[in-house]
Design an enzyme around this catalytic site. Structure first.
Site, PDB file in Angstrom:
ATOM      1  CB  SER A 183       8.135   7.849  -5.206  1.00  0.00           C
ATOM      2  OG  SER A 183       7.397   6.764  -5.714  1.00  0.00           O
ATOM      3  CG  ASP A 400       4.847  11.119 -12.226  1.00  0.00           C
ATOM      4  OD1 ASP A 400       4.678  10.027 -12.801  1.00  0.00           O
ATOM      5  OD2 ASP A 400       4.760  11.254 -10.992  1.00  0.00           O
ATOM      6  CG  HIS A 456       7.607   9.080 -10.142  1.00  0.00           C
ATOM      7  ND1 HIS A 456       6.386   9.439  -9.608  1.00  0.00           N
ATOM      8  CD2 HIS A 456       8.168   8.225  -9.246  1.00  0.00           C
ATOM      9  CE1 HIS A 456       6.220   8.834  -8.448  1.00  0.00           C
ATOM     10  NE2 HIS A 456       7.277   8.090  -8.206  1.00  0.00           N
TER      11      HIS A 456
END
Length: 479
Positions: A183, A400, A456
């Protein structure tokens, strides 16, 4: 009392004070048992603080797990969770990178219990899970000024952490080192890698035996990542052919900074947001939960849209802990970390310094003193291809939308590397686990992979496949 005696007493006090400061600057403890796990831990866990910044005013907390295979020979991995502001405990427990996972099925509203994780990356690497930047997890600053940091300052502090940690753990100085994260770590990790490269080049001690880095669903080019949402949504049938064609024509490929006078573009973007409003952008196939759920911010930068919880909603879920809602949502399980990490016995077991934080939160949304001063790290990757012989693993969970494989591949292609292996499936137990490509430029090598069905934080959704990917890459095998 003689002058000599007074001087001696003063010297003793100074020495004691310096020793206390040294202990506070860098302290660590072996944790043999943890509340929620029966008996002695079957792996070596260490927790501690390392002081960084001016006068060590920032105290970075970490969990360290030695490789369960061969800590003398296996690589050392520094792992950062995104946010910024999310605790590395997320990677440790939720993302299946660490050796423990919560026992969700038997949770009864009391202190959560643990199960051993069969897909822990600590089976093949020693891992430092670092709460960084300051304000994440159990990391804290002694002064309010200590919280005034930026992307670059955070990276510099993490580099300082690594050097100090290796000085106190000299047995790992000869191990190959990797820096990894997911991320928002896609912004910070490349800066850390550059810090290490430059530090090694000028002879800073200790020498860090960095061999490369790995990043999952990484925020990299913040504008490009968001722009790619449109094409991704089209590819997975979240928007119509007609809307996609109109968006491309009216907005000319720019969906972040839009001229309000461009009426058709504004109208098309509103239609796009209507289409995805009830989609969980972290994993488009999972339920969209209005409590503790990643929210889509449409054309805003993605780090604001993922990995955060609303504190009021956490408290509401706490009140539901003995009779949770009928609809299962992955985000509901995050409440277990709040119960566990805020327990006094847990904090004593982890050797948390009393009074240093008010309440532990999985992701700190109140980091108002944090300055986002790096918009894109594409040039960092480009510099690595020209100057280093590093290896990299870049991967995406393919479900994602917030940081999609579409956007990641777009910036990878701008590096002008040679395609060594084209898009092809990779397998786990005879099943397609995703798709992979390999790139090279000079002595630099990049492996790219998708994880089929991953979200994600891909290992959270697909632990078996993610472990196989990490194991093979760390061993220098093709996926």
């Amino acid at each position: 009392m003689s002058t000599l005696s007074m001087a001696s007493i003063t010297l003793v006090f100074v020495l004691v004070f310096l020793i206390v400061l040294m202990c506070m600057a860098d302290s660590h403890s072996i944790v043999e048992t943890l509340p929620g796990f029966p008996g002695k831990l079957p792996f070596k866990l260490e927790t501690g603080y390392v002081g960084v910044g001016e006068a060590d005013e920032v105290q970075l907390f970490y969990y360290f797990v030695e490789s369960e295979r061969n800590p003398k020979m296996d690589p050392l991995l520094l792992w950062l969770t995104g946010g910024p502001g999310c605790s590395s405990f997320t990677g440790f427990v939720y993302e299946n990178i660490g050796p423990l996972k919560f026992n969700y099925e038997d949770f009864d509203g009391n202190l959560p219990t643990f199960l051993l994780n069969p897909y822990s990356w600590t089976q093949v690497a020693s891992i430092i899970f670092l709460d960084a930047p300051v304000g994440s997890g159990f990391s804290y600053a002694r002064t309010s000024q200590g919280y005034n940091i930026t992307d670059k300052i955070s990276a510099a502090q993490t580099y300082q952490f690594l050097r100090k940690w290796l000085i106190t753990h000299p047995q790992f100085q000869s191990n190959v080192l990797y820096v990894g994260g997911d991320s928002y770590s896609g912004i910070v990790v490349p800066i850390i890698v550059e810090e290490i490269y430059n530090g090694n080049k000028v002879g800073k001690e200790p020498y860090l035996k960095l061999n490369g880095y790995l990043l999952g669903n990484p925020v990299t080019d913040r504008r490009g990542d968001v722009n790619a949402e449109i094409e991704y949504a089209y590819r997975v049938s979240l928007i119509s052919n007609e809307l996609y064609a109109s968006l491309k024509e009216s907005c000319q490929g720019e969906y972040v900074v839009v001229d309000p006078a461009n009426v058709q573009c504004v109208k098309d973007l509103a239609a796009f947001e209507d289409c995805i409003a009830n989609i969980d952008v972290a994993h488009i196939l999972e339920p969209n939960c209005h409590l503790i759920s990643p929210k889509s911010n449409g054309i805003e930068l993605p780090h604001q849209a993922i990995m955060d919880e609303n504190q009021r909603n956490v408290l509401q879920l706490l009140s539901w802990s003995k009779s949770p809602p009928a609809l299962w949502c992955r985000s509901y399980t995050y409440v277990l970390s709040y119960i566990w990490a805020n327990d006094e016995n847990v904090q004593n077991a982890l050797h948390i310094r009393k009074g240093t934080i008010k309440n532990w939160v999985r992701c700190n949304k109140t980091m108002s003193a944090y300055t986002y001063n790096v918009i894109s790290t594409v040039d960092y990757h480009r510099n690595f291809t020209e100057q280093t012989g590093y290896r990299s693993l870049i991967y995406n969970g393919d479900q994602d939308m917030s940081v999609s494989y579409v956007g990641t591949l777009q910036w990878i292609r701008t590096l002008n590397m040679t395609l060594e292996s084209s898009w092809e499936p990779w397998f786990v137990e005879g099943q397609v686990a995703g798709y992979t490509m390999r790139f090279t430029k000079n002595k630099y090598r990049m492996t790219y992979a998708t994880i089929k069905g991953g979200g994600h934080t891909a290992p959270e959704y697909k632990p078996k496949e993610s472990f196989a990917m990490a194991y093979r890459w760390l061993a220098h095998y093709y996926l």
